[in-house]
Design a protein around this motif. Structure first.
Motif, PDB file in Angstrom:
ATOM      1  N   PRO A   1      10.054  -2.232   8.079  1.00 17.45           N
ATOM      2  CA  PRO A   1      10.285  -3.091   6.843  1.00 17.45           C
ATOM      3  C   PRO A   1      11.270  -3.554   6.503  1.00 17.45           C
TER       4      PRO A   1
ATOM      5  N   LYS B   1       6.350  -6.326   5.119  1.00 13.02           N
ATOM      6  CA  LYS B   1       6.022  -5.152   6.048  1.00 13.02           C
ATOM      7  C   LYS B   1       5.318  -6.098   7.318  1.00 13.02           C
TER       8      LYS B   1
ATOM      9  N   ASN C   1       4.395   0.449  11.926  1.00 13.13           N
ATOM     10  CA  ASN C   1       5.244  -0.960  11.698  1.00 13.13           C
ATOM     11  C   ASN C   1       5.438  -1.500  13.242  1.00 13.13           C
TER      12      ASN C   1
END
Lengths: 212, 146
Positions: free
Chosen positions: A32, A98, A185
């Protein structure tokens, strides 16, 4: 919303699609990212956000940058990237970007620094053919003639010669997003991406996408 | 850390349902083939002559002799197109790649059958091989040419 994200290239893998075909993918640990600064048309003449990626300890940062980071109050970051925005955008300083800004099927551009190859000869750098290795050949990997004699009496500009190769910023356009895993992620992009493993890459929506 | 994330991506697609098989085994590989609209299952039977191990990209090569012509096929072992794999015979071989089979034929192209000396039940014959086990000394693949 046109934004991008910074990430770390983890390496390449492959996935099977629904028809069982093999798709080569690059796995990117994207974000992020934290919004460090918000530039506005009144203040700065244009709209943009500056995002930071990869938190680092504050004492590793010089004083000028520390002051910049303190305005956002989210700690110090290893990498920064400014992204232009279209008009006003709700992104606040301190908010997070994100990987879920992308979804499967999106088309993206990926920027990164290619692997440095140092001072490279013309065969490696410009794909010259080179000469015969044996049988008395005295022409191996040299560039050969670089121009005529009395006229023009100089080497023309942009002549392909030996020199530094790699370690330059390269953008790969129009790569398809094969998968997004927001909980880890991770961003899976079809094909290769510049740079070594663990190098920094910037992913943005494709700017020159054709058709739909 | 980084490496394990990469392996995570692969792990979801790894196939663990296939039976274990090794270089030298005679296997029957059932793969789904799409012809226009229809999908059917085709099998290819031969000797496993090598693995190329590379995580999700692992492949294996199967070789057989078809009408006197050697045929080799390479399959991605984790491909969803593989319906199933039957191990017909276990081979006793001493190397990882059996590429020498390309240059030999007849008796030289035989592969000894692996015997399970520990279980005292005689040679391990995985499937429908009761009759074959008696003749396990015979050449597994083709009969030698005259």
């Amino acid at each position: 919303m046109t934004t991008g994200i910074l990430g770390k290239k983890l390496g390449m893998a492959q996935v099977f699609d629904t028809q069982g075909r093999v798709i080569p993918v690059t796995v990117i640990e994207a974000g992020p990212c934290t919004v460090i600064q918000r530039k506005t048309a009144q203040n700065d003449g244009y709209d943009a956000v500056q995002i930071g990626f990869q938190q680092m300890r504050a004492h590793r940062v010089g004083k000028p940058m520390l002051g910049h980071f303190q305005k956002a109050g989210k700690g110090a970051f290893r990498a920064l990237q400014e992204i232009r925005l279209e008009g006003s955008d709700p992104l606040e300083v301190g908010s997070e970007i994100k990987v879920d800004i992308f979804k499967e099927g999106d088309v993206v551009d990926v920027m990164g620094h290619t692997k440095g190859r140092g001072f490279a000869g013309v065969i490696k750098r410009w794909n010259f053919k080179g000469g015969r290795a044996t049988h008395g050949s005295m022409f191996h990997r040299a560039p050969g003639s670089i121009g005529a004699s009395a006229y023009p009496s100089r080497v023309i500009k942009n002549m392909k010669m030996a020199g530094h190769l790699g370690n330059e910023r390269v953008t790969i356009l129009n790569l398809r997003v094969v998968g997004v895993q927001p909980e880890k992620n991770l961003l899976l992009v079809r094909g290769a991406v510049p740079g070594a493993k663990n190098s920094l890459v910037y992913v943005r929506p494709a700017v020159k996408k054709q058709g739909n | 850390m980084a490496m394990s994330l990469l392996q995570d991506v692969e792990a979801a697609q790894l196939r663990k349902d296939l039976p274990p098989f090794h270089v030298g085994d005679t296997v029957r590989v059932f793969s789904r083939i799409r012809e226009g609209e229809k999908e059917r299952v085709q099998y290819f039977e031969g000797i496993v002559i090598g693995f190329h191990r590379n995580g999700i990209a692992t492949t294996f090569k199967v070789r057989k002799e078809s009408y006197g012509v050697g045929v080799e096929r390479t399959y991605p072992i984790h491909s969803p197109l593989l319906e199933r794999i039957e191990v017909k015979k276990k081979g006793d071989v001493r190397r990882a790649k059996l590429f020498y089979l390309r240059g030999v034929s007849g008796k030289r192209a035989r592969i000894r059958e692996k015997k399970d000396w520990l279980s005292k039940k005689g040679p391990v014959v995985p499937s429908e091989g009761v009759a074959e086990s008696a003749a396990d000394a015979a050449p597994p693949a083709d009969t030698p040419k005259e």
